[in-house]
Design a protein around this motif. Structure first.
Motif, PDB file in Angstrom:
ATOM      1  N   LEU A 191       0.848  -1.277  -0.004  1.00 15.15           N
ATOM      2  CA  LEU A 191      -0.054   0.046   0.191  1.00 15.15           C
ATOM      3  C   LEU A 191       0.844   1.338   0.151  1.00 15.15           C
ATOM      4  N   GLU A 192       0.221   2.339  -0.643  1.00 16.19           N
ATOM      5  CA  GLU A 192       1.120   3.449  -0.779  1.00 16.19           C
ATOM      6  C   GLU A 192       0.812   4.488   0.312  1.00 16.19           C
ATOM      7  N   LEU A 193       1.698   5.127   0.770  1.00 11.42           N
ATOM      8  CA  LEU A 193       1.405   6.438   1.673  1.00 11.42           C
ATOM      9  C   LEU A 193       0.806   7.541   0.687  1.00 11.42           C
ATOM     10  N   VAL A 194      -0.229   8.342   1.427  1.00  8.56           N
ATOM     11  CA  VAL A 194      -0.875   9.386   0.857  1.00  8.56           C
ATOM     12  C   VAL A 194      -0.772  10.472   1.919  1.00  8.56           C
ATOM     13  N   ALA A 195      -0.755   9.850   3.172  1.00 10.26           N
ATOM     14  CA  ALA A 195      -0.834  11.379   4.163  1.00 10.26           C
ATOM     15  C   ALA A 195      -0.775  10.626   5.360  1.00 10.26           C
ATOM     16  N   THR A 196      -0.109  11.534   6.521  1.00  4.73           N
ATOM     17  CA  THR A 196      -0.192  11.320   8.038  1.00  4.73           C
ATOM     18  C   THR A 196      -0.518  12.397   8.488  1.00  4.73           C
ATOM     19  N   VAL A 197      -1.511  12.264   9.533  1.00  2.00           N
ATOM     20  CA  VAL A 197      -1.743  13.514  10.581  1.00  2.00           C
ATOM     21  C   VAL A 197      -1.726  13.037  11.993  1.00  2.00           C
ATOM     22  N   ARG A 198      -0.939  13.904  12.697  1.00  2.00           N
ATOM     23  CA  ARG A 198      -1.000  13.822  14.073  1.00  2.00           C
ATOM     24  C   ARG A 198      -1.655  14.791  14.741  1.00  2.00           C
ATOM     25  N   ARG A 199      -2.366  14.543  16.067  1.00  2.00           N
ATOM     26  CA  ARG A 199      -2.990  15.749  16.547  1.00  2.00           C
ATOM     27  C   ARG A 199      -2.614  15.529  18.164  1.00  2.00           C
ATOM     28  N   GLU A 200      -2.868  16.226  19.138  1.00  2.00           N
ATOM     29  CA  GLU A 200      -2.475  16.195  20.330  1.00  2.00           C
ATOM     30  C   GLU A 200      -3.693  15.881  21.018  1.00  2.00           C
ATOM     31  N   PRO A 201      -3.528  15.264  22.635  1.00  2.00           N
ATOM     32  CA  PRO A 201      -4.601  14.766  22.945  1.00  2.00           C
ATOM     33  C   PRO A 201      -5.715  16.143  23.278  1.00  2.00           C
ATOM     34  N   SER A 202      -6.932  15.501  23.514  1.00  2.00           N
ATOM     35  CA  SER A 202      -7.959  16.665  23.418  1.00  2.00           C
ATOM     36  C   SER A 202      -9.024  15.984  24.571  1.00  2.00           C
ATOM     37  N   ALA A 203      -9.514  16.805  25.412  1.00  3.57           N
ATOM     38  CA  ALA A 203     -10.444  16.555  26.895  1.00  3.57           C
ATOM     39  C   ALA A 203      -9.823  15.435  27.428  1.00  3.57           C
ATOM     40  N   GLU A 204     -10.650  14.381  27.385  1.00  5.40           N
ATOM     41  CA  GLU A 204     -10.106  13.243  28.364  1.00  5.40           C
ATOM     42  C   GLU A 204      -9.209  12.355  28.062  1.00  5.40           C
ATOM     43  N   GLU A 205      -8.711  12.571  26.547  1.00  2.18           N
ATOM     44  CA  GLU A 205      -7.644  11.839  26.077  1.00  2.18           C
ATOM     45  C   GLU A 205      -6.319  11.807  26.588  1.00  2.18           C
ATOM     46  N   THR A 206      -5.569  10.781  26.835  1.00  7.34           N
ATOM     47  CA  THR A 206      -4.336  10.930  27.410  1.00  7.34           C
ATOM     48  C   THR A 206      -3.152  10.837  26.363  1.00  7.34           C
ATOM     49  N   ARG A 207      -3.173  10.268  25.283  1.00  6.42           N
ATOM     50  CA  ARG A 207      -2.049  10.134  24.224  1.00  6.42           C
ATOM     51  C   ARG A 207      -2.608  10.874  22.921  1.00  6.42           C
ATOM     52  N   PRO A 208      -1.381  11.269  22.055  1.00  5.14           N
ATOM     53  CA  PRO A 208      -1.711  11.927  20.812  1.00  5.14           C
ATOM     54  C   PRO A 208      -2.307  10.761  19.944  1.00  5.14           C
ATOM     55  N   ARG A 209      -2.998  11.316  18.829  1.00  2.00           N
ATOM     56  CA  ARG A 209      -3.606  10.618  17.842  1.00  2.00           C
ATOM     57  C   ARG A 209      -3.100  10.794  16.736  1.00  2.00           C
ATOM     58  N   ALA A 210      -2.972   9.678  15.796  1.00  2.00           N
ATOM     59  CA  ALA A 210      -2.329   9.660  14.566  1.00  2.00           C
ATOM     60  C   ALA A 210      -3.179   8.777  13.596  1.00  2.00           C
ATOM     61  N   PHE A 211      -3.259   9.552  12.355  1.00  2.00           N
ATOM     62  CA  PHE A 211      -4.147   9.054  11.118  1.00  2.00           C
ATOM     63  C   PHE A 211      -2.968   8.781   9.955  1.00  2.00           C
ATOM     64  N   VAL A 212      -3.122   7.569   9.499  1.00  2.00           N
ATOM     65  CA  VAL A 212      -2.430   7.319   8.396  1.00  2.00           C
ATOM     66  C   VAL A 212      -3.601   6.743   7.087  1.00  2.00           C
ATOM     67  N   LEU A 213      -3.189   7.539   6.131  1.00  2.00           N
ATOM     68  CA  LEU A 213      -4.027   7.354   4.734  1.00  2.00           C
ATOM     69  C   LEU A 213      -3.098   6.833   3.606  1.00  2.00           C
ATOM     70  N   VAL A 214      -3.592   5.556   3.347  1.00  2.00           N
ATOM     71  CA  VAL A 214      -2.771   4.622   2.230  1.00  2.00           C
ATOM     72  C   VAL A 214      -3.705   4.372   1.124  1.00  2.00           C
ATOM     73  N   ARG A 215      -3.063   4.049  -0.253  1.00  2.00           N
ATOM     74  CA  ARG A 215      -3.910   3.623  -1.196  1.00  2.00           C
ATOM     75  C   ARG A 215      -3.461   2.237  -2.023  1.00  2.00           C
ATOM     76  N   LYS A 216      -4.159   1.511  -2.671  1.00  2.00           N
ATOM     77  CA  LYS A 216      -3.836   0.469  -3.035  1.00  2.00           C
ATOM     78  C   LYS A 216      -3.490   0.798  -4.796  1.00  2.00           C
ATOM     79  N   VAL A 217      -1.983   0.884  -5.183  1.00  2.00           N
ATOM     80  CA  VAL A 217      -1.877   1.153  -6.631  1.00  2.00           C
ATOM     81  C   VAL A 217      -2.121   0.133  -7.419  1.00  2.00           C
ATOM     82  N   ARG A 218      -1.961  -1.090  -7.347  1.00  2.00           N
ATOM     83  CA  ARG A 218      -2.054  -2.296  -8.224  1.00  2.00           C
ATOM     84  C   ARG A 218      -2.356  -3.304  -7.377  1.00  2.00           C
TER      85      ARG A 218
END
Length: 218
Positions: A191-218
């Protein structure tokens, strides 16, 4: 299926069966942060751009995120390891389809999905079993299909075991990982990387959050 795979699937399933109603009451929508919802909206646009194809919400829980995608015009269905969660999702969102299954062995044909959503569901999969899950992502996605993952993160990987939640006895493991670790495994699966996003904890969250977007080329 190996004994080790069967063990972690059984403990995760039974734990969520135990806390399903309490979890659904605490997370009725599934996404509390505006940035998270914005990313889901962008994902919806990506997976519908190439024409209609089903999208699988893996680890769909009580069904709130699948309902959000449905409202955005995405032909989505949910898959969850916990029969109790699936029953709650079906009751709350009868217009949508939910079934019991595991991302490590999806009961789906090859190259048929326009997208895969895995929000905070890979967090219960041990490191040794992530390659099998991501191989299933690659197998079931059609070329051009996208997968969006979300997970707790930090400066380095870590692990937490919980024996109690909502006042009930469980046997549940949580893993947090870096975006680089997850991206490496996803690219190894083809799978090919499209984007990554990281955000800091919010409200009751204790750890940062990460999002990884990938796509299938073939």
């Amino acid at each position: 299926m190996t004994d080790a795979t069967q063990t972690f699937l059984q403990t995760t399933r039974s734990s969520y069966d135990t806390i399903a109603k309490d979890y659904a009451a605490q997370h009725p929508i599934g996404l509390g942060h505006p940035l998270d919802r914005t990313l889901i909206t962008a994902f919806a646009e990506l997976v519908t751009a190439d024409g209609p194809a089903p999208v699988a919400d893996l680890g769909s829980g009580p069904g709130g995120v699948a309902a959000l995608l449905h409202a955005l015009g995405v032909p989505v269905f949910g898959v969850d390891l916990s029969p109790a969660m699936v029953a709650l999702a079906r009751e709350t969102h009868p217009e949508l389809r939910f079934h019991v299954g595991s991302m490590t062995s999806l009961d789906l044909p090859d190259a048929t999905l326009g997208g895969i959503l895995a929000l905070y569901s890979t967090i219960h999969v041990p490191d040794a079993h992530l390659p099998a899950a991501f191989a299933e992502f690659h197998r079931t996605l059609r070329p051009g299909g996208h997968a969006l993952l979300a997970f707790q993160t930090g400066t380095e990987p870590g692990h937490l075991h919980l024996a109690e939640r909502f006042g009930q006895t469980i046997d549940l493991d949580y893993y947090w990982r870096t975006p680089e670790q997850m991206t490496g495994l996803l690219t190894q699966a083809g799978l090919e990387l499209v984007a990554t996003v990281r955000r800091e904890p919010s409200a009751e969250e204790t750890r940062p959050r990460a999002f990884v977007l990938v796509r299938k080329v073939r």
